[in-house]
Write a protein that holds these residues in place. Sequence first.
Motif, PDB file in Angstrom:
ATOM      1  N   ARG A   1      -8.576   5.579  16.430  1.00 56.46           N
ATOM      2  CA  ARG A   1      -8.294   6.734  15.556  1.00 56.46           C
ATOM      3  C   ARG A   1      -8.813   6.511  14.152  1.00 56.46           C
ATOM      4  O   ARG A   1      -8.474   5.529  13.482  1.00 56.46           O
ATOM      5  N   LEU A   2      -9.635   7.454  13.712  1.00 55.07           N
ATOM      6  CA  LEU A   2     -10.069   7.508  12.321  1.00 55.07           C
ATOM      7  C   LEU A   2      -8.887   8.129  11.577  1.00 55.07           C
ATOM      8  O   LEU A   2      -8.695   9.337  11.608  1.00 55.07           O
ATOM      9  N   SER A   3      -8.077   7.271  10.937  1.00 55.89           N
ATOM     10  CA  SER A   3      -6.739   7.710  10.513  1.00 55.89           C
ATOM     11  C   SER A   3      -6.693   8.116   9.047  1.00 55.89           C
ATOM     12  O   SER A   3      -7.397   9.037   8.655  1.00 55.89           O
ATOM     13  N   ALA A   4      -5.905   7.409   8.234  1.00 56.96           N
ATOM     14  CA  ALA A   4      -5.760   7.817   6.830  1.00 56.96           C
ATOM     15  C   ALA A   4      -7.072   7.668   6.074  1.00 56.96           C
ATOM     16  O   ALA A   4      -7.924   6.858   6.445  1.00 56.96           O
ATOM     17  N   GLY A   5      -7.228   8.444   5.023  1.00 59.77           N
ATOM     18  CA  GLY A   5      -8.356   8.257   4.113  1.00 59.77           C
ATOM     19  C   GLY A   5      -9.509   9.226   4.329  1.00 59.77           C
ATOM     20  O   GLY A   5     -10.533   9.132   3.657  1.00 59.77           O
ATOM     21  N   ARG A   6      -9.350  10.203   5.244  1.00 56.26           N
ATOM     22  CA  ARG A   6     -10.494  11.092   5.503  1.00 56.26           C
ATOM     23  C   ARG A   6     -10.788  12.044   4.364  1.00 56.26           C
ATOM     24  O   ARG A   6     -11.913  12.509   4.244  1.00 56.26           O
ATOM     25  N   THR A   7      -9.786  12.335   3.518  1.00 60.10           N
ATOM     26  CA  THR A   7     -10.082  13.267   2.407  1.00 60.10           C
ATOM     27  C   THR A   7     -11.096  12.658   1.440  1.00 60.10           C
ATOM     28  O   THR A   7     -11.807  13.372   0.760  1.00 60.10           O
TER      29      THR A   7
ATOM     30  N   TYR B   1       0.813  -1.216   0.000  1.00 62.55           N
ATOM     31  CA  TYR B   1       0.000   0.000   0.000  1.00 62.55           C
ATOM     32  C   TYR B   1       0.843   1.262   0.000  1.00 62.55           C
ATOM     33  O   TYR B   1       0.333   2.354  -0.130  1.00 62.55           O
ATOM     34  N   CYS B   2       2.169   1.120   0.188  1.00 62.92           N
ATOM     35  CA  CYS B   2       2.952   2.272   0.650  1.00 62.92           C
ATOM     36  C   CYS B   2       3.682   3.015  -0.465  1.00 62.92           C
ATOM     37  O   CYS B   2       4.351   2.415  -1.309  1.00 62.92           O
ATOM     38  N   SER B   3       3.591   4.339  -0.407  1.00 66.39           N
ATOM     39  CA  SER B   3       4.243   5.214  -1.389  1.00 66.39           C
ATOM     40  C   SER B   3       5.736   5.304  -1.143  1.00 66.39           C
ATOM     41  O   SER B   3       6.457   5.876  -1.958  1.00 66.39           O
TER      42      SER B   3
ATOM     43  N   PRO C   1      -5.257   2.886  15.496  1.00 65.31           N
ATOM     44  CA  PRO C   1      -5.546   3.596  14.256  1.00 65.31           C
ATOM     45  C   PRO C   1      -6.217   2.673  13.231  1.00 65.31           C
ATOM     46  O   PRO C   1      -5.720   1.584  12.948  1.00 65.31           O
ATOM     47  N   ILE C   2      -7.350   3.122  12.721  1.00 65.01           N
ATOM     48  CA  ILE C   2      -8.003   2.399  11.635  1.00 65.01           C
ATOM     49  C   ILE C   2      -7.879   3.301  10.399  1.00 65.01           C
ATOM     50  O   ILE C   2      -8.466   4.388  10.332  1.00 65.01           O
ATOM     51  N   ASN C   3      -7.075   2.842   9.454  1.00 65.59           N
ATOM     52  CA  ASN C   3      -6.825   3.601   8.224  1.00 65.59           C
ATOM     53  C   ASN C   3      -7.724   3.079   7.112  1.00 65.59           C
ATOM     54  O   ASN C   3      -7.937   1.872   7.003  1.00 65.59           O
ATOM     55  N   MET C   4      -8.233   3.985   6.269  1.00 61.68           N
ATOM     56  CA  MET C   4      -8.845   3.535   5.028  1.00 61.68           C
ATOM     57  C   MET C   4      -7.759   3.661   3.963  1.00 61.68           C
ATOM     58  O   MET C   4      -7.116   4.723   3.877  1.00 61.68           O
ATOM     59  N   LEU C   5      -7.557   2.600   3.196  1.00 63.68           N
ATOM     60  CA  LEU C   5      -6.477   2.637   2.209  1.00 63.68           C
ATOM     61  C   LEU C   5      -6.569   3.898   1.347  1.00 63.68           C
ATOM     62  O   LEU C   5      -7.623   4.197   0.777  1.00 63.68           O
ATOM     63  N   ILE C   6      -5.454   4.604   1.248  1.00 67.42           N
ATOM     64  CA  ILE C   6      -5.328   5.670   0.258  1.00 67.42           C
ATOM     65  C   ILE C   6      -4.657   4.993  -0.937  1.00 67.42           C
ATOM     66  O   ILE C   6      -3.501   4.579  -0.837  1.00 67.42           O
ATOM     67  N   PRO C   7      -5.388   4.809  -2.043  1.00 67.28           N
ATOM     68  CA  PRO C   7      -4.784   4.056  -3.150  1.00 67.28           C
ATOM     69  C   PRO C   7      -3.765   4.923  -3.882  1.00 67.28           C
ATOM     70  O   PRO C   7      -4.129   5.866  -4.577  1.00 67.28           O
ATOM     71  N   ILE C   8      -2.513   4.629  -3.701  1.00 71.29           N
ATOM     72  CA  ILE C   8      -1.449   5.496  -4.236  1.00 71.29           C
ATOM     73  C   ILE C   8      -0.972   4.956  -5.583  1.00 71.29           C
ATOM     74  O   ILE C   8      -0.607   3.776  -5.683  1.00 71.29           O
ATOM     75  N   PRO C   9      -1.018   5.809  -6.626  1.00 73.59           N
ATOM     76  CA  PRO C   9      -0.583   5.359  -7.952  1.00 73.59           C
ATOM     77  C   PRO C   9       0.830   4.788  -7.907  1.00 73.59           C
ATOM     78  O   PRO C   9       1.701   5.342  -7.249  1.00 73.59           O
ATOM     79  N   GLY C  10       1.011   3.655  -8.595  1.00 76.27           N
ATOM     80  CA  GLY C  10       2.343   3.035  -8.646  1.00 76.27           C
ATOM     81  C   GLY C  10       2.549   1.971  -7.586  1.00 76.27           C
ATOM     82  O   GLY C  10       3.525   1.221  -7.644  1.00 76.27           O
ATOM     83  N   THR C  11       1.621   1.885  -6.597  1.00 77.11           N
ATOM     84  CA  THR C  11       1.745   0.828  -5.587  1.00 77.11           C
ATOM     85  C   THR C  11       0.957  -0.393  -6.048  1.00 77.11           C
ATOM     86  O   THR C  11       0.067  -0.291  -6.901  1.00 77.11           O
ATOM     87  N   GLN C  12       1.259  -1.530  -5.432  1.00 80.01           N
ATOM     88  CA  GLN C  12       0.568  -2.786  -5.750  1.00 80.01           C
ATOM     89  C   GLN C  12      -0.947  -2.641  -5.574  1.00 80.01           C
ATOM     90  O   GLN C  12      -1.724  -3.242  -6.308  1.00 80.01           O
ATOM     91  N   LEU C  13      -1.360  -1.812  -4.636  1.00 82.65           N
ATOM     92  CA  LEU C  13      -2.787  -1.740  -4.297  1.00 82.65           C
ATOM     93  C   LEU C  13      -3.494  -0.541  -4.921  1.00 82.65           C
ATOM     94  O   LEU C  13      -4.601  -0.196  -4.505  1.00 82.65           O
ATOM     95  N   GLU C  14      -2.870   0.069  -5.934  1.00 80.87           N
ATOM     96  CA  GLU C  14      -3.485   1.293  -6.475  1.00 80.87           C
ATOM     97  C   GLU C  14      -4.899   1.046  -6.991  1.00 80.87           C
ATOM     98  O   GLU C  14      -5.736   1.937  -6.962  1.00 80.87           O
TER      99      GLU C  14
END
Length: 324
Positions: free
Chosen positions: A265-271, A63-65, A225-238
């Motif tokens: 924690r409502l963590s990544a993915g809030r945007t 998932y990681c940039s 922390p509960i993150n919602m995946l931020i799908p980052i272009p170029g990663t396996q999970l994009e």
Amino acid sequence: MATRAPLRALWTRAEARRIYDLPFADLMFEAQTVHRRNFDPNRVQMSRLLSIKTGGCPEDCGYCSQSARMPGEKLKASKLMEVERVIDEAKKAKAGGATRYCMGAAWRSPKDRDMDMVVAMVEGVKGLGLETCMTLGMLSPDQAFRLKEAGLDYYNHNLDTSERYYSEIITTRSFADRLETLSNVRDAGMKVCAGGILGMGETVEDRVDMLVTLANLDEAPESVPINMLIPIPGTQLEGAERIDSLDFVRTIALARIMMPQSHVRLSAGRTEMSDETQALCFLAGANSIFVGETLLTADNPGEDHDASLFRRLGVEPEALDGRP
Ligand code: SAM
Ligand code: DTB
Ligand code: SF4
């Protein structure tokens, strides 16, 4: 005669799954009831993140940039940030209302030669009256003790997903490695911050199992922390399919019920989340967020958006030690 620790009820997967599958209104009622018994429901803790060393990471987290092994175009690797700059950024975060400062490095684990600078960062940020948190990868027992001595309050190290699904996402370190770091952090006397990511193609069973593992640790993590995946272009999970918002809320509610005294924690993915979804997450028992325009490398709603959301919901930032 030796005294025995009181028996602790362990969560079973079946019981956790039963709760996850409750009718939505019943699930939310139960989560709110647990939440109100343990916290002021109108207070949300604010943490601020800073990437102190970005990119060039040898791990292959899908998932990681910041992974040097991601299939697509990679981020340029930076050097470890100067201590003064970290402290200046922490001052700004404090002025913006954050009570916890979390410093993250794109490392498999800290190198001994980096430890002096990292220790100076902890001491400096702690000296501002902020709670300190770091996420630097795997820690040895000695490294954990050194960070604790320096004044580190929390260490973040996520399980990310269930043991079963884990190897689909990360191959360079194991689920057992992660548990070992969590136990080193605990043994050093620090508070544990551990959670995961939803929306990586996992099943409901995987989500439930991850929470069962966390809740059944010798002591539940103080921060989840509960993150919602931020799908980052170029990663396996994009291209991963987005998780349904109500399933996301259900997972938050389950975390609240299974770990009643932890900050969830409502963590990544809030945007990418509507204000209404975020409001449901708070109703479900989430009581912490990351504030500021950026997380480590990805976007986050800025101060203005969050201030307006808090105003509309009648939510106040939690002060340090803000439990009722
Ligand atoms: N390198 C350290 C490590 O992984 O142990 C610390 C930094 S790492 C970026 C911290 C956590 O951020 C990961 O464990 C993962 O849960 C979360 N994360 C990273 N990229 C993400 C993404 N694209 N979407 C959601 N969460 C992400
Ligand atoms: C956590 O669970 N989420 C934060 C923090 N712990 C270190 C990191 C989110 C990172 C989101 C992707 C990025 O900014 O690169
Ligand atoms: Fe490295 Fe952490 Fe990203 Fe994994 S999540 S690639 S360990 S920075």
